[in-house]
Design an enzyme around this catalytic site. Structure first.
Site, PDB file in Angstrom:
ATOM      1  N   GLU A 133     -82.529 -27.797 111.609  1.00 48.14           N
ATOM      2  CA  GLU A 133     -82.083 -28.613 112.768  1.00 48.14           C
ATOM      3  C   GLU A 133     -83.345 -28.708 113.926  1.00 48.14           C
ATOM      4  O   GLU A 133     -83.115 -28.825 115.365  1.00 48.14           O
ATOM      5  CB  GLU A 133     -80.953 -28.333 113.666  1.00 48.14           C
ATOM      6  CG  GLU A 133     -79.843 -28.150 112.656  1.00 48.14           C
ATOM      7  CD  GLU A 133     -78.499 -27.784 113.296  1.00 48.14           C
ATOM      8  OE1 GLU A 133     -78.495 -27.709 114.468  1.00 48.14           O
ATOM      9  OE2 GLU A 133     -77.428 -27.434 112.629  1.00 48.14           O
ATOM     10  N   GLU A 175     -73.105 -20.845 112.450  1.00 49.10           N
ATOM     11  CA  GLU A 175     -72.975 -20.021 113.669  1.00 49.10           C
ATOM     12  C   GLU A 175     -71.966 -18.839 113.755  1.00 49.10           C
ATOM     13  O   GLU A 175     -71.121 -18.925 114.565  1.00 49.10           O
ATOM     14  CB  GLU A 175     -73.014 -21.057 114.903  1.00 49.10           C
ATOM     15  CG  GLU A 175     -74.032 -21.960 115.022  1.00 49.10           C
ATOM     16  CD  GLU A 175     -74.198 -22.786 116.211  1.00 49.10           C
ATOM     17  OE1 GLU A 175     -72.945 -22.845 116.975  1.00 49.10           O
ATOM     18  OE2 GLU A 175     -74.865 -23.942 116.435  1.00 49.10           O
TER      19      GLU A 175
HETATM   20  C1  XIL Z   1     -74.727 -31.737 117.731  1.00 50.86           C
HETATM   21  C2  XIL Z   1     -74.809 -33.104 117.489  1.00 50.86           C
HETATM   22  O1  XIL Z   1     -76.083 -33.436 117.453  1.00 50.86           O
HETATM   23  C3  XIL Z   1     -74.053 -33.932 118.899  1.00 50.86           C
HETATM   24  O2  XIL Z   1     -74.280 -35.278 118.640  1.00 50.86           O
HETATM   25  C4  XIL Z   1     -72.724 -33.266 119.065  1.00 50.86           C
HETATM   26  O3  XIL Z   1     -72.099 -33.888 120.171  1.00 50.86           O
HETATM   27  C5  XIL Z   1     -72.549 -32.026 119.321  1.00 50.86           C
HETATM   28  O4  XIL Z   1     -73.223 -31.098 118.175  1.00 50.86           O
HETATM   29  N1  XIL Z   1     -76.116 -27.113 116.221  1.00 50.86           N
HETATM   30  C6  XIL Z   1     -75.492 -27.482 115.131  1.00 50.86           C
HETATM   31  C7  XIL Z   1     -75.189 -29.118 115.389  1.00 50.86           C
HETATM   32  O5  XIL Z   1     -75.185 -26.951 114.260  1.00 50.86           O
HETATM   33  O6  XIL Z   1     -73.875 -29.239 114.726  1.00 50.86           O
HETATM   34  C8  XIL Z   1     -75.180 -29.550 116.725  1.00 50.86           C
HETATM   35  O7  XIL Z   1     -75.164 -30.990 116.856  1.00 50.86           O
HETATM   36  C9  XIL Z   1     -76.315 -29.057 117.349  1.00 50.86           C
HETATM   37  C10 XIL Z   1     -76.585 -27.621 117.409  1.00 50.86           C
END
Ligand code: XIL
Length: 388
Positions: free
Chosen positions: A297, A181
């Site tokens: 994701e 990001e």
């Molecule tokens: C999220 C996790 O799933 C949570 O448990 C944590 O509290 C916050 O982060 N994009 C990403 C991930 O790249 O690292 C994030 O993961 C979700 C959004």
């Protein structure tokens, strides 16, 4: 341009989700509409039939794809049913949080690999690939970071972190989200870069430096740039896609060891408007830089959908099928990962809960680990994908 696809071009033109009432209205008028929200229209007629019971990893592997999911260590270690589900369905595992600075670095001079090592061992024991997330991000930095890291010592921390962490898993990682990001055009910085401590302390070349350090410490891992909010057709996403493409072009032109783009794919039912043509051509542009693409994701927020779980599951499944049939049409897409596997453990429970308090249902398995229509949708998308 589109190559052969299981969906008609017209259906692919524009996809978005709307409510059931909207769906019926649109269905009535659909012959007159060159553009319509197909997920809702098809929601009433799709059967989501799947041949056989082969788990997702087998269906993906049959097409030269990798399928897997993220999991946290704490709930995986304590839940045998989740373990069995992950082993059955997944060919790759990614720690949901355990490789982030916040978890790895309790103090400035201490690395704690206990949880990430446990997950690496779990993956190894069950012959799954293992994936790293993430070395450089503006979020989930430890509490001490703000007090301790400054312009003078930032490079030392940056180099030490990337080198130590990538070395620890060198030769074992399928891929690393080296930088996560880094683009946010709304921040008003040059080249659409996101405001972050790394940009502030190290300048824009921190990105290239991260890839060079990772490649040096682990020459075998596929090095990925991972990004969110690239999927939909809004103006913001369009600007972001352009900025990401420019970043990737620049990195490639400078000979940076970067191998793939990770598209997070946190989709939102009822809100996100997917323009298949635009997304498809973005994927082609990325592929033509010689980069692979991973869906890293994937989940589908049902926050705005009606309460009835059966209705929600159908709409969520439609979003899965529509999205995957577009992205899997691009042969450079080599992997699909869900952010969690079962609704029992999903970050969306806290991140985008429903206002009625009903548990969210964004993932392929329900909270008792039974496959939902979203599982069928994924299975169908893999079955229909072209072989890599
Ligand atoms: C999220 C996790 O799933 C949570 O448990 C944590 O509290 C916050 O982060 N994009 C990403 C991930 O790249 O690292 C994030 O993961 C979700 C959004």
């Amino acid at each position: 341009m589109f190559k052969k696809s299981s969906m008609s071009r017209r259906r692919l033109l524009y996809m978005g989700v709307s409510g059931l009432a909207g769906a019926i209205a649109v269905a009535v008028a659909k012959d007159r509409l060159p553009i319509y929200p197909s997920q809702a229209v098809n929601n009433l007629t799709r059967d989501f039939k799947v041949a056989g019971l082969t788990p997702l990893k087998g269906r993906a592997t049959a097409k030269g794809l990798i399928y897997g999911a993220a999991s946290g260590q704490d709930f995986l270690a304590s839940d045998k049913t989740l373990q069995a589900s992950i082993v059955r369905e997944c060919g790759i595992l990614v720690p949901e949080n355990e490789l982030k600075w916040q978890f790895l670095r309790p103090r400035p001079d201490v690395f704690d690999f206990s949880k990430s090592d446990w997950l690496a061992q779990f993956a190894r024991t069950h012959k799954m690939l293992f994936r790293g997330h993430t070395l450089v991000w503006y979020e989930q930095l430890p509490e001490w970071f703000k007090e301790v890291v400054n312009r003078q010592n930032a490079e030392k921390f940056f180099v030490e972190h990337i080198t130590t962490v990538t070395k620890r898993y060198a030769g074992q990682m399928h891929s690393w989200d080296v930088v996560n990001e880094a683009i946010e055009p709304d921040d008003g910085q040059k080249a659409g870069l996101r405001k972050s401590p790394w940009l502030e302390f190290l300048g824009p070349d921190y990105i290239e430096l991260a890839y060079r350090l990772a490649a040096q410490a682990d020459p075998k891992a596929m090095l990925v740039y991972n990004e969110n909010a690239l999927e939909y057709s809004g103006r913001k996403e369009e600007v972001k896609r352009t900025a990401v493409l420019k970043l990737l072009e620049r990195l490639k032109s400078r000979g940076t060891p970067i191998h793939a783009l990770g598209i997070q794919s946190h989709l939102v039912a009822q809100e996100g408007a997917l323009n298949a043509k635009k997304l498809r051509s973005f994927l082609s542009d990325v592929a033509s830089l010689g980069l692979k693409i991973l869906i890293t994701e994937l989940d589908v927020s049902d926050q705005k959908l009606p309460l009835d779980p059966a209705v929600r599951d159908r709409i969520v499944a439609s979003v899965y099928e529509d999205y995957l049939s577009v992205v899997l049409d691009e042969k450079a897409v080599i992997a699909v990962l869900n952010w969690g596997l079962s609704d029992r453990h999903t970050w969306l429970s806290t991140f985008t809960p429903r206002s009625d308090g009903a548990p969210v249902r964004p993932l392929p398995l329900d909270s008792s680990f039974k496959p939902k229509l979203a599982w069928n949708a994924m299975a169908r998308a893999f079955d229909q994908a072209r072989k890599r």
